[in-house]
Design an enzyme around this catalytic site. Structure first.
Site, PDB file in Angstrom:
ATOM      1  N   HIS A  30       0.810  -1.219   0.000  1.00  0.00           N
ATOM      2  CA  HIS A  30       0.000   0.000   0.000  1.00  0.00           C
ATOM      3  C   HIS A  30       0.846   1.274   0.000  1.00  0.00           C
ATOM      4  O   HIS A  30       0.648   2.158  -0.830  1.00  0.00           O
ATOM      5  CB  HIS A  30      -0.947  -0.002   1.194  1.00  0.00           C
ATOM      6  N   CYS A  59      -7.115  -6.763   3.768  1.00  0.00           N
ATOM      7  CA  CYS A  59      -8.345  -6.570   4.540  1.00  0.00           C
ATOM      8  C   CYS A  59      -9.523  -7.331   3.938  1.00  0.00           C
ATOM      9  O   CYS A  59     -10.556  -7.508   4.596  1.00  0.00           O
ATOM     10  CB  CYS A  59      -8.688  -5.086   4.635  1.00  0.00           C
TER      11      CYS A  59
END
Length: 447
Positions: free
Chosen positions: A10, A42
Site C-alpha cells: 500500500h 483486509c
C-alpha cells in the site's frame, strides 16, 4: 534524480503514483520481492466467507499500471543490503540469483510488516498458517473450501482474527477463538463493546477462549493439539493472528528506530537520514490523541504517508497530519468503529482522563424503525479535549467515527462537539445528532 523504492504494497504503491505524478523527470526503480503488488489483505476474510467472489479483485494496481505511470518495476527482486553512507542498495534477483548494486539519490523504505510468529514449540506444523499476503489468502481459501477441515482454531482476537472467526463460522466450521487478553478486540474497544462481540460469537456457536496463553502445538495424524495454560484444544487448522512487526532489518544500525524496530520519521516522511523516506507499516506514526509516536499498521496510514513522499521528495512541502487510528469493522450484523483512545488505553498511559458510555437511538422513535447506538467518549480532564470515541450499532455508524476523527485531529473539546452544527432530518437523525448528545452527556458529567 534516481529514486529507489523498496516494497510495493500500500505505501509503496501510493509512493510510486505520487512520485511519478509530481516528479516526471525522476528515474524511479521499484524492487519488490513478491510477484504481486497492492494486495488488499483486509479482504481476505471477506473472500473466505464468500462475500468477495474473486480474490483477484483485491488488487487495485499491477506492475503494468505502475510501469505505465513511469516507474521501473522489478518483481521478485529482494533488496538484501542498504548502505546509507554510500547511498547504495544490494539487490538479489530471485529468478536468476544474480546480485547487483544500485546507487540512489533518494531512497524510500516501504518494506511493510510481517505477522508476529511467537517461538511456540510445534508452531512449524504446516497446519499452523498466517493471514497477511496473497499467498496466505489463497491458502486460507483452499482450506475454507476443503470439507475435511472441520475444526478451526484462531489465535488472536484483533480485527483480523475476529473477522476470520466470522468467515469460517459462516462456512459452517467448528470455530474456537483463543486470546491471551481478557476480552476480544481488547486494544480497540472498551469492555461494554467487546462483551457484545463475545456474546454474539457464542450465540453463533463459536467457542470464545479469552485469558488463555498458547504454550505449545502437538502434531497428530488427525489434527493438531493447541496446548494453553488453561486447557487443550484440537483443530484441523490453526490461524495465527497475534499482531505485526515492522520489516526494517535492512536499516538496523543506520536509521533511528523505536524499540520494536519501527522507523522514526519527521513531519515530511524523512527518516533520520534526510535522503531516506519511509511510510506505512515500517514506520512509527504520530498519534494525535497522545502527541507521541505509536506503531499503528493500518492501510489508511500507509496510503497517506506514501502519497506525501511525492509531495516532499525534494522540498519539505506538506506536513503529515498524524493519525487517530480511526478504524471499523462489521461482524455479522453488528457495526463497530472507533477513533482515538479507549478508556482502558488512556488509563494504561497514565492520562488524567474521564469517559462516559451511553445508548441512544440514531433517529426518532416515531419513525417506522430505528436502532440503538452504543457509544463512549473519552476526554482529558481540565481541558475537556476529546481523546477518543467508540461506536457500536446495527445501524451504519462508520461515518460518525470519521467525524470523531476530525474532532480529535483538531483538538476539539466536549463543548465543541456538543454544539457543532449537524443536519436534522428524521430519516437520518434527531435535532441533535447522537454525537452531539454524547458530548452533552459528558458535559453534564463534568458539571
Amino acid at each position: 534524480m534516481k529514486v529507489i523504492i523498496i516494497g510495493a504494497t500500500h505505501a509503496g504503491t501510493a509512493t510510486i503514483k505520487s512520485i511519478t505524478k509530481r516528479h516526471p523527470d525522476a528515474v524511479v526503480d521499484v524492487y519488490e520481492k513478491n510477484d504481486n503488488v497492492s494486495f488488499l489483505s483486509c479482504g481476505i476474510a471477506l473472500t473466505v466467507q464468500g462475500e468477495v467472489k474473486n480474490i483477484e479483485d483485491l488488487f487495485y494496481s499491477s506492475p503494468e499500471i505502475l510501469e505505465a505511470a513511469g516507474a521501473n518495476i522489478h518483481m521478485k527482486h529482494e533488496v538484501t543490503k542498504v548502505d546509507t553512507i554510500n547511498k547504495t542498495v544490494t539487490i538479489l534477483n530471485l529468478t536468476t540469483h544474480e546480485t547487483t548494486i544500485e546507487a540512489y539519490d533518494k531512497l524510500v523504505a516501504t518494506t511493510g510488516s510481517w505477522p508476529v510468529v511467537p517461538p511456540i514449540p510445534g508452531i512449524e506444523d504446516e497446519r499452523v498458517v498466517l493471514s497477511k499476503n496473497y499467498s496466505h489468502a489463497k491458502e486460507l481459501i483452499r482450506y475454507a473450501n476443503d470439507d475435511k477441515i472441520k475444526r478451526v482454531v484462531i489465535i488472536g482476537g484483533g480485527y483480523i482474527g475476529t473477522e476470520l472467526v466470522e468467515a469460517f463460522n459462516v462456512k459452517g466450521r467448528d470455530v474456537t477463538l483463543i486470546d491471551n487478553q481478557p476480552t476480544v478486540l481488547n486494544r480497540y474497544f472498551d469492555p461494554e463493546f467487546t462483551k457484545n462481540v463475545a456474546n454474539m460469537f457464542v450465540n453463533h456457536g463459536v467457542s470464545v477462549e479469552t485469558g488463555k496463553t498458547v504454550q505449545a502445538f502437538e502434531s497428530k495424524d488427525d489434527g493438531i493439539v493447541i496446548k494453553t495454560d488453561a486447557g487443550h484444544f484440537s483443530a484441523d487448522l490453526v490461524i495465527m493472528s497475534v499482531g505485526f512487526r515492522p520489516a526494517t532489518q535492512l536499516f538496523k544500525g543506520q536509521l533511528e528506530m523505536t524499540e520494536n524496530g519501527a522507523l522514526i520519521i519527521n513531519d515530511y516522511m524523512q527518516t533520520s537520514d534526510p535522503d531516506v523516506f519511509a511510510a506505512g507499516d515500517s514506520v512509527a506514526v504520530h498519534y494525535n490523541p497522545t502527541g507521541e509516536n505509536a506503531y499503528i499498521p493500518l492501510a489508511t496510514n500507509a496510503v497517506r504517508q506514501g502519497t506525501l513522499i511525492g509531495y516532499n521528495l525534494t522540498v519539505p512541502t506538506v506536513k503529515y497530519m498524524g493519525t487517530q487510528s480511526t478504524s471499523g469493522l462489521k461482524l455479522y450484523d453488528l457495526n463497530m468503529a472507533s477513533s482515538g483512545l479507549t478508556g482502558a488505553h488512556a488509563a494504561e498511559l497514565g492520562l488524567d482522563y474521564d469517559s462516559l458510555t451511553m445508548t441512544d437511538n440514531f433517529r426518532p422513535e416515531f419513525m417506522s424503525s430505528t436502532e440503538p447506538v452504543l457509544m463512549t467518549i473519552t476526554w482529558e480532564r481540565g481541558s475537556q479535549r476529546i481523546l477518543g470515541v467508540q461506536l457500536q450499532s446495527k445501524y451504519d455508524i462508520s461515518q460518525s467515527a470519521n467525524t470523531a476523527s476530525v474532532a480529535i485531529q483538531n483538538r476539539m473539546t466536549l463543548t465543541d462537539l456538543a454544539f457543532v452544527d449537524m443536519l436534522f432530518q428524521p430519516w437520518f437523525d434527531r435535532p441533535f445528532n447522537y454525537l452531539n448528545l454524547l458530548a452533552q452527556a459528558a458535559l453534564d458529567k463534568e458539571a
